[in-house]
Scaffold this motif. Sequence first.
Motif, PDB file in Angstrom:
ATOM      1  N   THR A 341       0.909  -1.562  -0.027  1.00  0.00           N
ATOM      2  CA  THR A 341       0.646   0.070   0.295  1.00  0.00           C
ATOM      3  C   THR A 341       1.215   1.426  -0.064  1.00  0.00           C
ATOM      4  OG1 THR A 341      -0.460  -0.289   2.138  1.00  0.00           O
ATOM      5  CG2 THR A 341      -1.793  -1.211   0.976  1.00  0.00           C
ATOM      6  N   LEU A 342       2.040   1.443   0.670  1.00  0.00           N
ATOM      7  CA  LEU A 342       2.517   2.443   0.391  1.00  0.00           C
ATOM      8  C   LEU A 342       3.571   2.741  -0.592  1.00  0.00           C
ATOM      9  CD1 LEU A 342       4.189   2.077   4.195  1.00  0.00           C
ATOM     10  CD2 LEU A 342       2.727   3.820   3.340  1.00  0.00           C
ATOM     11  N   ILE A 343       3.910   1.567  -0.704  1.00  0.00           N
ATOM     12  CA  ILE A 343       4.225   1.950  -2.188  1.00  0.00           C
ATOM     13  C   ILE A 343       3.568   2.378  -3.745  1.00  0.00           C
ATOM     14  CG2 ILE A 343       5.703   0.667  -4.592  1.00  0.00           C
ATOM     15  CD1 ILE A 343       7.207  -1.276  -2.569  1.00  0.00           C
ATOM     16  N   SER A 344       2.508   2.068  -3.414  1.00  0.00           N
ATOM     17  CA  SER A 344       1.511   2.703  -4.390  1.00  0.00           C
ATOM     18  C   SER A 344       0.787   3.726  -3.913  1.00  0.00           C
ATOM     19  CB  SER A 344      -0.269   1.693  -4.681  1.00  0.00           C
ATOM     20  OG  SER A 344       0.324   0.315  -4.444  1.00  0.00           O
ATOM     21  N   LEU A 345       0.945   4.253  -2.948  1.00  0.00           N
ATOM     22  CA  LEU A 345       0.754   5.702  -2.358  1.00  0.00           C
ATOM     23  C   LEU A 345       1.414   6.422  -2.961  1.00  0.00           C
ATOM     24  CD1 LEU A 345      -0.742   5.117   0.782  1.00  0.00           C
ATOM     25  CD2 LEU A 345      -1.575   5.974  -1.326  1.00  0.00           C
ATOM     26  N   VAL A 346       3.093   6.401  -2.847  1.00  0.00           N
ATOM     27  CA  VAL A 346       4.300   6.998  -3.792  1.00  0.00           C
ATOM     28  C   VAL A 346       4.438   6.973  -4.736  1.00  0.00           C
ATOM     29  CG1 VAL A 346       6.543   6.530  -3.477  1.00  0.00           C
ATOM     30  CG2 VAL A 346       6.126   6.493  -1.506  1.00  0.00           C
ATOM     31  N   PHE A 347       3.631   5.678  -5.224  1.00  0.00           N
ATOM     32  CA  PHE A 347       3.469   5.861  -6.756  1.00  0.00           C
ATOM     33  C   PHE A 347       2.999   6.848  -7.618  1.00  0.00           C
ATOM     34  CE2 PHE A 347       1.357   4.420 -10.762  1.00  0.00           C
ATOM     35  CZ  PHE A 347       2.620   3.839 -11.800  1.00  0.00           C
ATOM     36  N   ILE A 348       1.190   6.886  -6.746  1.00  0.00           N
ATOM     37  CA  ILE A 348       0.567   8.044  -7.161  1.00  0.00           C
ATOM     38  C   ILE A 348       1.114   9.061  -6.816  1.00  0.00           C
ATOM     39  CG2 ILE A 348      -2.213   8.984  -6.401  1.00  0.00           C
ATOM     40  CD1 ILE A 348      -2.698   6.116  -6.296  1.00  0.00           C
ATOM     41  N   SER A 349       1.270   9.503  -5.950  1.00  0.00           N
ATOM     42  CA  SER A 349       2.198  10.737  -5.646  1.00  0.00           C
ATOM     43  C   SER A 349       3.120  11.496  -6.670  1.00  0.00           C
ATOM     44  CB  SER A 349       3.265  10.789  -3.810  1.00  0.00           C
ATOM     45  OG  SER A 349       2.114  10.342  -2.785  1.00  0.00           O
ATOM     46  N   LEU A 350       4.249  10.346  -6.948  1.00  0.00           N
ATOM     47  CA  LEU A 350       5.278  10.615  -8.327  1.00  0.00           C
ATOM     48  C   LEU A 350       4.079  10.955  -9.532  1.00  0.00           C
ATOM     49  CD1 LEU A 350       7.947   7.814  -7.262  1.00  0.00           C
ATOM     50  CD2 LEU A 350       8.086  10.976  -7.084  1.00  0.00           C
ATOM     51  N   ASN A 351       3.105  10.413  -9.664  1.00  0.00           N
ATOM     52  CA  ASN A 351       2.660  10.874 -10.847  1.00  0.00           C
ATOM     53  C   ASN A 351       1.986  12.378 -10.634  1.00  0.00           C
ATOM     54  OD1 ASN A 351       1.864   8.465 -12.808  1.00  0.00           O
ATOM     55  ND2 ASN A 351       2.243   7.442 -11.395  1.00  0.00           N
ATOM     56  N   SER A 352       0.898  12.511  -9.115  1.00  0.00           N
ATOM     57  CA  SER A 352       0.659  14.517  -9.367  1.00  0.00           C
ATOM     58  C   SER A 352       1.897  14.901  -9.320  1.00  0.00           C
ATOM     59  CB  SER A 352      -0.171  13.860  -7.378  1.00  0.00           C
ATOM     60  OG  SER A 352      -1.161  12.999  -7.944  1.00  0.00           O
ATOM     61  N   ILE A 353       3.406  14.772  -9.100  1.00  0.00           N
ATOM     62  CA  ILE A 353       3.807  15.612  -9.288  1.00  0.00           C
ATOM     63  C   ILE A 353       4.162  15.763 -10.815  1.00  0.00           C
ATOM     64  CG2 ILE A 353       6.504  16.189  -8.595  1.00  0.00           C
ATOM     65  CD1 ILE A 353       6.061  14.626  -5.751  1.00  0.00           C
ATOM     66  N   TRP A 354       4.757  14.927 -11.874  1.00  0.00           N
ATOM     67  CA  TRP A 354       4.676  14.851 -12.668  1.00  0.00           C
ATOM     68  C   TRP A 354       3.962  15.602 -13.595  1.00  0.00           C
ATOM     69  CZ3 TRP A 354       8.460  15.522 -16.313  1.00  0.00           C
ATOM     70  CH2 TRP A 354       7.939  15.312 -17.340  1.00  0.00           C
ATOM     71  N   HIS A 355       2.814  16.059 -12.936  1.00  0.00           N
ATOM     72  CA  HIS A 355       1.504  16.649 -13.727  1.00  0.00           C
ATOM     73  C   HIS A 355       1.644  18.269 -13.729  1.00  0.00           C
ATOM     74  CE1 HIS A 355       0.025  12.539 -14.838  1.00  0.00           C
ATOM     75  NE2 HIS A 355      -1.200  12.438 -13.931  1.00  0.00           N
ATOM     76  N   SER A 356       1.723  18.414 -12.574  1.00  0.00           N
ATOM     77  CA  SER A 356       2.753  19.647 -12.574  1.00  0.00           C
ATOM     78  C   SER A 356       3.499  19.824 -12.872  1.00  0.00           C
ATOM     79  CB  SER A 356       2.029  19.725 -10.734  1.00  0.00           C
ATOM     80  OG  SER A 356       3.087  18.969 -10.244  1.00  0.00           O
ATOM     81  N   ILE A 357       4.472  19.550 -12.948  1.00  0.00           N
ATOM     82  CA  ILE A 357       5.440  19.313 -13.810  1.00  0.00           C
ATOM     83  C   ILE A 357       5.345  19.991 -15.402  1.00  0.00           C
ATOM     84  CG2 ILE A 357       7.898  18.923 -13.624  1.00  0.00           C
ATOM     85  CD1 ILE A 357       8.635  18.000 -11.509  1.00  0.00           C
ATOM     86  N   ILE A 358       4.987  19.245 -16.252  1.00  0.00           N
ATOM     87  CA  ILE A 358       4.338  19.009 -17.175  1.00  0.00           C
ATOM     88  C   ILE A 358       3.552  19.722 -17.627  1.00  0.00           C
ATOM     89  CG2 ILE A 358       2.684  17.582 -17.493  1.00  0.00           C
ATOM     90  CD1 ILE A 358       5.257  17.853 -19.927  1.00  0.00           C
ATOM     91  N   GLY A 359       2.568  20.640 -16.723  1.00  0.00           N
ATOM     92  CA  GLY A 359       1.969  21.748 -17.234  1.00  0.00           C
ATOM     93  C   GLY A 359       2.812  22.706 -16.986  1.00  0.00           C
ATOM     94  N   TYR A 360       3.885  22.914 -16.363  1.00  0.00           N
ATOM     95  CA  TYR A 360       4.383  24.140 -15.667  1.00  0.00           C
ATOM     96  C   TYR A 360       5.251  24.252 -17.481  1.00  0.00           C
ATOM     97  CZ  TYR A 360       7.916  27.488 -13.977  1.00  0.00           C
ATOM     98  OH  TYR A 360       8.848  28.602 -13.706  1.00  0.00           O
TER      99      TYR A 360
END
Length: 445
Positions: A341-360
Amino acid sequence: MHSTKQSTSFSESINRKVNDVIKPPITSSRRATTIGNIARGSSAVNNLSCNIRSVTTSAMMTSSASHPRFQIQRSPNEINTNISNGLPSVKPPREVTIRVKFIRLGEVITLQEKFFAEIVIEARWLYDRTAASWNPNLYVKNAIGDIKQEITSELVDTLDEPIYLDDSTHDVIYVWEIRKVVGTFWEKLELNSFPVDVQQLSLQIVTKCPTDECILVENRFQPSMVNREAFLAQQEWFLYEHIETRSTITTEDFSFRPIRQSTYLVTCYVARRPGYFYWNVYLLIFLITVIALTVYGVAPELPQSRLQITCTLLLTSIMFRWSVSRLLPPVSYLTLLDKYTLISLVFISLNSIWHSIIGYLIRTMNVSKSIDNYVLALFTIFFFLYHIIMAISLCQALHHRHLMLENDRKYASKLAGMFETFAQGHHAVQRFKDRQNSSSASLFL
C-alpha cells in the motif's frame, strides 16, 4: 652553726628534687610492671598448655596402644567413605511428565494479540509415601485475567489403571493429575508476512517449585495433540496438526530471592486464510494504482484536470490504508500489505508531481509533449517491476506453509507408529492425507 645546718638541709632538698626529676614517671613504671606481669603470665600459660598437651598425647598414645585394633592401618578409600557418609544426601529433582490436549480453540484476535482455548494438562510423577501431599503446583503463565480450572488426581500403575494404597502388589505407583483450564491466553504475533502469516499459539506451563525440586519433561509415550474438529475460527485460520514442545528454565525475579523454575512450552500453529485480503485489499489497491496511469489520456496542457483525478485517487488510497491498518496492532515494522500500500501511495504521488511539472514546462518553456510519453513508459515499467517483486515476496512467505504441511505429515506418521495395530496407523495416515488434499486450496487461496 645554725647557718651551716640550714645550708646542708637546703642542699639535701635540692638533691632530692633532682633525683625525683631523673627517676622515670609513674606511668612508665606502671606500664613496665604490667608488661612484666603479662609476660610472666603468658609464659606460665604456655608452660601449662604444653604440660596438658603432653599429658593428653601420652594418654591417647597409651589408650591407643592398648586398643586391639591399633596396629590396623586405615586405607585412603576408607577415609573417603567415612567423609562421604558424613555429608547429607541430596535428592535428585522429581521428573513431572506433561501432556497437553487442545480440546477447543476459539477466536484468535490479531489486534489484541490473544486467543481463547480450552485445554487439558495431564501431569504424572512418581508417588512417594514419605511426601504423599507433594504437588508441583502447575499454572499457565501467559493466561490473561481469571481462568477456570478443574483439577482431579488419582493413583495409577504403569498401565494407567487406578490402584489403592493398601495394594502392595504394585512396586511403581504414579500420581496422575488432570487439570482442565479454560480462558484467554496472550501470544506475541509475528506479522511480518501479513496477510499470509503463520502464527504460533503457545502455552507456558510453569511449576512453583524450584529446579532442584522439580523439572517438567515431555511425556514420550503419549504426545500432545490438538482437536482440529473443534476449532471455532476455521473461516479465518487454518489449524495444523503437529505440536512442538520444549523444556526450559525461567527465573522468577518478583521475590526476595530469585527462583529458577522449570517451564514447559507447548505450541500449535495456525495459518491465516489470505483469500479475503486478496479480493478486498490487494485487488482494490491494484485497480486504484492502474487508474493513476490512465490519467495520461488527459492532455498535458490541462494539469488541473490531471491533478484533480490523481488527488482523488490519492485520498482514496490513504483512507483505504487507514481502514486496513485498524485490523493490526501498532507494530514497529512493515508487513507485506503495508509495503504494497505504501509503494502504491508513493507511485500515485509521483504521478501527481509529474502532472504539475509538465503543465508548468509546457506553459512557460514550450516543451515538447513527447516527453510525457517517455515518462508514461517509465512509470509503467516501474509499476510492473514492483508488482513482480511483491509477488516474489508473497510466494516466499507462502513457501513456509509447505514446510508446515511437511511437519504435519511427519507428526501423523509419528502418531501412527504408536497405535496398537498396523490397520489403525494406516487409517490415521490415510485420513490425514485426505484432509490435507482437501484443505490445500483454502490454505493458499
